[in-house]
Design a protein around this motif. Structure first.
Motif, short mmCIF file in Angstrom:
data_model
loop_
_atom_site.label_atom_id
_atom_site.label_comp_id
_atom_site.label_asym_id
_atom_site.label_seq_id
_atom_site.Cartn_x
_atom_site.Cartn_y
_atom_site.Cartn_z
N ILE A 11 46.61 37.19 43.26
CA ILE A 11 45.95 37.64 44.49
C ILE A 11 46.44 39.02 44.90
N ILE A 12 47.76 39.24 44.80
CA ILE A 12 48.32 40.55 45.15
C ILE A 12 47.78 41.64 44.22
N ILE A 13 47.69 41.34 42.93
CA ILE A 13 47.12 42.30 41.97
C ILE A 13 45.67 42.60 42.34
N GLY A 14 44.93 41.56 42.70
CA GLY A 14 43.54 41.76 43.13
C GLY A 14 43.43 42.60 44.38
N TRP A 15 44.33 42.38 45.33
CA TRP A 15 44.32 43.21 46.55
C TRP A 15 44.59 44.67 46.21
N ILE A 16 45.57 44.91 45.35
CA ILE A 16 45.92 46.29 45.00
C ILE A 16 44.77 46.96 44.24
N GLY A 17 44.21 46.27 43.24
CA GLY A 17 43.14 46.86 42.44
C GLY A 17 41.88 47.11 43.24
N ASN A 18 41.41 46.10 43.97
CA ASN A 18 40.20 46.29 44.76
C ASN A 18 40.43 47.23 45.94
N GLY A 19 41.63 47.18 46.53
CA GLY A 19 41.94 48.12 47.61
C GLY A 19 41.96 49.56 47.12
N ALA A 44 34.39 45.73 45.99
CA ALA A 44 35.84 45.72 46.22
C ALA A 44 36.17 45.06 47.55
N PHE A 45 35.44 45.41 48.60
CA PHE A 45 35.69 44.81 49.92
C PHE A 45 35.41 43.31 49.90
N SER A 46 34.35 42.89 49.22
CA SER A 46 34.02 41.46 49.17
C SER A 46 35.10 40.67 48.44
N ARG A 47 35.68 41.26 47.41
CA ARG A 47 36.73 40.56 46.67
C ARG A 47 38.05 40.54 47.43
N ILE A 48 38.32 41.58 48.19
CA ILE A 48 39.50 41.54 49.07
C ILE A 48 39.34 40.41 50.08
N TYR A 49 38.15 40.29 50.64
CA TYR A 49 37.84 39.21 51.57
C TYR A 49 37.97 37.85 50.90
N LEU A 50 37.46 37.71 49.68
CA LEU A 50 37.54 36.45 48.94
C LEU A 50 38.99 36.06 48.66
N LEU A 51 39.78 37.01 48.17
CA LEU A 51 41.17 36.73 47.85
C LEU A 51 41.99 36.41 49.11
N LEU A 52 41.66 37.09 50.22
CA LEU A 52 42.33 36.79 51.48
C LEU A 52 42.01 35.37 51.94
N THR A 53 40.75 34.96 51.78
CA THR A 53 40.36 33.60 52.16
C THR A 53 41.06 32.57 51.29
N VAL A 54 41.11 32.81 49.97
CA VAL A 54 41.78 31.89 49.06
C VAL A 54 43.27 31.80 49.38
N LEU A 80 34.78 30.73 52.50
CA LEU A 80 34.79 30.64 51.04
C LEU A 80 33.40 30.90 50.47
N LEU A 81 32.40 30.32 51.10
CA LEU A 81 31.02 30.48 50.64
C LEU A 81 30.56 31.92 50.77
N SER A 97 32.31 34.82 51.15
CA SER A 97 33.03 35.79 50.32
C SER A 97 32.69 35.63 48.85
N ASN A 98 32.60 34.39 48.38
CA ASN A 98 32.27 34.16 46.97
C ASN A 98 30.83 34.58 46.67
N HIS A 99 29.92 34.37 47.62
CA HIS A 99 28.51 34.74 47.42
C HIS A 99 28.37 36.23 47.17
N PHE A 100 28.95 37.05 48.05
CA PHE A 100 28.79 38.49 47.90
C PHE A 100 29.60 39.03 46.74
N SER A 101 30.72 38.40 46.42
CA SER A 101 31.48 38.82 45.24
C SER A 101 30.66 38.64 43.97
N MET A 102 29.99 37.50 43.84
CA MET A 102 29.20 37.22 42.65
C MET A 102 27.92 38.07 42.61
N TRP A 103 27.23 38.17 43.73
CA TRP A 103 25.95 38.89 43.72
C TRP A 103 26.12 40.39 43.60
#
Length: 320
Positions: free
Chosen positions: A17-25, A52-62, A89-90, A92-98
């Motif tokens: 999750i931290i790696i995802g925050w750094i990469g997407n951030g 990137a913002f949607s995945r930060i949101y997704l990882l924060l939710t997870v 969860l729904l 953040s995951n929706h916009f990450s995938m789409w």
């Protein structure tokens, strides 16, 4: 022993999750800075920034869900809390995938070539096609939310308005298994299928281009073929990571009994977190501007570190 393995799995998920925050951030920060300096931003960078913002949101939710489930085991949650958790969860995951699917669609329409009037029409209106696809997904998001909320209302009435927030419970395991089936197997499979389709069509376009090159006896690849290969490498990585993501989801919905094993759930979370975290690293490596900025940041950090170490040694020698 199980407690040690569980803590190790939780630590791995948090590192991902931290790696995802750094990469997407990093992707969001670089694109926003370029947008501020140039007062304009390309359609591709708009998709990358939103992704990137949607995945930060997704990882924060997870991360929040994992923290709550770890700190507050065997807690009773109300209908409102269950709906709130599932909505984040729904959403953040929706916009990450789409948005990832729209990124693949943009690459496909931008680079591929087909002698079809329909394809040429879509290619000339690439921004409208991507925007329309994203707007269409909002209808699916509304339907998905409606179905899940209806299911939650029905089951919470049976549970008298409270649910034990513990997957070792039979009711909780079967409850979340149905939500996973509705959200992931039905609705999340649509953007995945879109990504797979654009990937296969792009391969077919590359194959046709090579055949045309052979007919004209060209000995070297041209710019279009190189563009095909670069995008194919990115999309192959995306499809593989997305397949791993779906595999982790499928592993969770096979049987309700499997969700009762916290080690099994943590392992699935480790596998699933590879997709939003790893794909951001791939995007940084494949994008010229992002890769150049990232290397510049690494060089600056290296210079700062090398200048900081001699100062520490000098102070130490002065003390002694």
């Amino acid at each position: 022993m199980d407690g040690i393995i569980q803590n190790m799995f939780t630590f791995i998920v948090i590192v991902e999750i931290i790696i995802g925050w750094i990469g997407n951030g990093f992707i969001a920060l670089v694109n926003c800075m370029h947008w501020y300096k140039r007062r304009k931003i390309s359609a591709l960078n708009q998709i990358l920034t939103a992704l990137a913002f949607s995945r930060i949101y997704l990882l924060l939710t997870v991360f929040t869900v994992i923290a709550v489930s770890t700190l507050y085991t065997h807690a009773l949650v109300t209908r409102r809390v269950v709906k709130l958790i599932n909505f984040h969860l729904l959403f953040s995951n929706h916009f990450s995938m789409w948005l990832a699917a729209c990124l693949g669609l943009y690459y496909f329409l931008k680079i591929a070539h087909f002698p079809s009037s329909i394809f040429v029409y879509l290619k000339m209106r690439i921004n409208q096609v991507v925007s329309g696809t994203l707007l269409m997904s909002l209808g699916l998001l509304f339907l998905n939310t409606l179905l899940i909320n209806s299911y939650i209302d029905t089951k919470m009435d049976e549970y008298r308005g409270h649910l034990l927030y513990d997957l070792t419970s039979n009711n909780t395991a079967s409850f979340y298994r149905v939500i996973l089936v509705i959200n992931n197997c039905i609705f999340t499979s649509i953007p995945f299928t879109l990504s797979q389709s654009t990937f296969l069509l792009l391969i077919f376009s590359l194959w046709r281009h090579y055949k045309k090159m052979q007919q004209h006896a060209q000995r070297c690849r041209d710019v279009l073929a190189d563009a095909h290969i670069r995008v194919l490498q990115t999309m192959i990585t995306y499809v593989l990571l997305c397949a791993i993501f779906f595999l982790s989801l499928s592993m969770q919905i096979l049987r309700s009994e499997l969700l009762k094993n916290i080690l099994y759930v943590r392992f699935c979370e480790i596998v699933a977190a590879v997709f939003p975290s790893g794909h951001s690293c791939v995007l940084i490596c494949r994008d010229t501007n992002l890769r150049g900025t990232f290397l510049s940041v690494l060089l600056w950090l290296k210079q700062r570190f090398t200048s900081w170490v001699p100062n520490i040694n000098c102070r130490s020698s002065c003390i002694f």
